[in-house]
Design a protein around this motif. Structure first.
Motif, PDB file in Angstrom:
ATOM      1  N   ASN A  80       3.700   4.253  19.326  1.00 56.65           N
ATOM      2  CA  ASN A  80       3.118   5.517  19.778  1.00 56.65           C
ATOM      3  C   ASN A  80       3.675   5.896  21.140  1.00 56.65           C
ATOM      4  OD1 ASN A  80       0.983   4.008  18.027  1.00 56.65           O
ATOM      5  ND2 ASN A  80       0.553   6.187  17.799  1.00 56.65           N
TER       6      ASN A  80
ATOM      7  N   CYS B  15      -0.035  -0.101   7.719  1.00 55.11           N
ATOM      8  CA  CYS B  15      -0.084   1.361   7.690  1.00 55.11           C
ATOM      9  C   CYS B  15       0.396   1.835   6.314  1.00 55.11           C
ATOM     10  CB  CYS B  15       0.808   1.938   8.794  1.00 55.11           C
ATOM     11  SG  CYS B  15       1.045   3.723   8.679  1.00 55.11           S
TER      12      CYS B  15
ATOM     13  N   ASP C  33      -1.974  -0.988  12.018  1.00 57.58           N
ATOM     14  CA  ASP C  33      -2.950  -0.408  12.933  1.00 57.58           C
ATOM     15  C   ASP C  33      -3.228  -1.425  14.040  1.00 57.58           C
ATOM     16  OD1 ASP C  33      -5.358   0.321  14.196  1.00 57.58           O
ATOM     17  OD2 ASP C  33      -6.209   1.164  12.367  1.00 57.58           O
TER      18      ASP C  33
ATOM     19  N   LYS D  49       0.226   7.489   7.587  1.00 61.98           N
ATOM     20  CA  LYS D  49       0.056   7.705   9.020  1.00 61.98           C
ATOM     21  C   LYS D  49      -1.171   8.570   9.324  1.00 61.98           C
ATOM     22  CE  LYS D  49       4.541   8.739   9.752  1.00 61.98           C
ATOM     23  NZ  LYS D  49       5.769   9.125  10.503  1.00 61.98           N
ATOM     24  N   ASN D  50      -1.891   8.161  10.355  1.00 63.51           N
ATOM     25  CA  ASN D  50      -3.068   8.891  10.827  1.00 63.51           C
ATOM     26  C   ASN D  50      -2.875   9.131  12.318  1.00 63.51           C
ATOM     27  OD1 ASN D  50      -5.623   9.554  11.923  1.00 63.51           O
ATOM     28  ND2 ASN D  50      -6.694   8.476  10.270  1.00 63.51           N
ATOM     29  N   LYS D  51      -2.880  10.388  12.737  1.00 64.84           N
ATOM     30  CA  LYS D  51      -2.579  10.710  14.137  1.00 64.84           C
ATOM     31  C   LYS D  51      -3.630  10.176  15.109  1.00 64.84           C
ATOM     32  CE  LYS D  51      -4.773  15.302  13.966  1.00 64.84           C
ATOM     33  NZ  LYS D  51      -4.553  16.763  14.142  1.00 64.84           N
ATOM     34  N   ASN D  52      -4.773   9.765  14.579  1.00 61.79           N
ATOM     35  CA  ASN D  52      -5.828   9.232  15.437  1.00 61.79           C
ATOM     36  C   ASN D  52      -5.756   7.717  15.611  1.00 61.79           C
ATOM     37  OD1 ASN D  52      -7.081  11.799  15.833  1.00 61.79           O
ATOM     38  ND2 ASN D  52      -7.966  11.641  13.780  1.00 61.79           N
ATOM     39  N   LYS D  53      -4.740   7.096  15.020  1.00 60.69           N
ATOM     40  CA  LYS D  53      -4.610   5.651  15.125  1.00 60.69           C
ATOM     41  C   LYS D  53      -3.357   5.288  15.920  1.00 60.69           C
ATOM     42  CE  LYS D  53      -7.040   4.407  10.855  1.00 60.69           C
ATOM     43  NZ  LYS D  53      -6.943   3.682   9.561  1.00 60.69           N
ATOM     44  N   ASN D  54      -3.416   4.132  16.554  1.00 57.47           N
ATOM     45  CA  ASN D  54      -2.258   3.586  17.247  1.00 57.47           C
ATOM     46  C   ASN D  54      -1.596   2.541  16.366  1.00 57.47           C
ATOM     47  OD1 ASN D  54      -2.671   5.100  19.620  1.00 57.47           O
ATOM     48  ND2 ASN D  54      -4.156   3.614  20.364  1.00 57.47           N
ATOM     49  N   TYR D  55      -0.285   2.658  16.209  1.00 57.20           N
ATOM     50  CA  TYR D  55       0.435   1.745  15.333  1.00 57.20           C
ATOM     51  C   TYR D  55       1.397   0.863  16.138  1.00 57.20           C
ATOM     52  CZ  TYR D  55      -1.369   4.646  11.573  1.00 57.20           C
ATOM     53  OH  TYR D  55      -2.208   5.322  10.723  1.00 57.20           O
TER      54      TYR D  55
END
Length: 282
Positions: free
Chosen positions: A282, A253, A246, A256-262
């Motif tokens: 991303n 990670c 993250d 995966k969470n679509k609201n986070k930037n990896y």
């Protein structure tokens, strides 16, 4: 070009040129300057009335004495590169005594866990050393804006955290990674590579690009396993770590969470020369 080897002379000079609304840009380096460093200086000169560059190989951020000893030191060449770029650049090239005043030890910092991942795991005490020197340099230079390359993304996040926690009045700006023609991230350590090693080290960036592609459809664990196997099949390179994390917390990670930037982070040894790189996923 204005060159200062002691903080007293530097601060006196900066006080003499400051006016109202005067901004100072600052680029801290350890020397062995390359185009990546120069690009930071160019951005600083575009955005500030004065630009200060420091060259200081900081002993407290090296957990390996051999790494400190072999770190390239090219002060004459560095001064020439800066002079060619702009004679208006202000250079601060202090001694260890000028910075640490006989106490060459790190201050202890709490970076809310940012320091425990990746580089922190493999280089004990490294980020206390980074925090100590950057905080000291900020106190001496008192910059308006400070410029750091995103190759050391973990360091960038830690410096931002240190600034916030210590209420320092400086704007920390992350700048894009500057790359060699073969896409190897520019680093002072690249000068220690042979031409063949330097060319073959392009595998690091190629691996990150492929990891990015795989991460769109696969889990972080699956991508990490693929990267590890890729380097096992290449004996000329030793993978120290690969981690998808993250961007905000630098925590691995797990799902995966679509609201986070990896972001993917990697450290590789090429003939005992340690190289790092990173890319956004991303």
């Amino acid at each position: 070009m204005h060159i200062f080897y002691g903080k007293a002379a530097l601060t006196d000079y900066l006080k003499s040129i400051k006016t109202s609304n005067f901004t100072i840009g600052f680029v801290p380096t350890m020397g062995a300057l390359h185009q990546g460093h120069l690009s930071l200086m160019q951005q600083s000169m575009q955005e500030n009335q004065a630009t200060v560059v420091s060259i200081f190989v900081n002993p407290t951020q090296f957990n390996n004495p051999e790494d400190l000893a072999k770190y390239p030191r090219t002060i004459d060449e560095d001064i020439q590169k800066m002079t060619d770029l702009s004679p208006e650049i202000i250079l601060y090239a202090p001694t260890v005594e000028d910075i640490y005043e006989g106490q060459t030890v790190s201050q202890s910092f709490d970076f809310d866990g940012l320091e425990n991942q990746m580089e922190g795991k493999f280089r004990p005490g490294h980020f206390n050393g980074v925090g100590t020197i950057v905080k000291r340099l900020f106190e001496i230079v008192e910059p308006t804006n400070a410029y750091f390359g995103e190759k050391d993304f973990q360091q960038l996040q830690i410096v931002k955290k240190m600034v916030a926690k210590n209420d320092l009045k400086v704007n920390v700006i992350g700048c894009p990674i500057y790359r060699e023609p073969n896409k190897l991230a520019m680093s002072s350590r690249n000068t220690l590579l042979s031409p063949k090693e330097k060319e073959e080290a392009s595998i690091i960036y190629k691996t990150l690009i492929e990891a990015n592609s795989k991460f769109q459809k696969n889990s972080a664990a699956a991508v990490t396993n693929w990267v590890q196997k890729s380097f096992e099949n290449n004996p000329d390179f030793k993978l120290e770590y690969f981690q998808i994390a993250d961007e905000a917390t630098l925590l691995p990670c797990l799902r995966k969470n679509k609201n986070k930037n990896y972001r993917a982070f990697i450290a590789v040894f090429v003939n005992n020369i340690r190289l790092i790189d990173t890319i956004s996923l991303n």
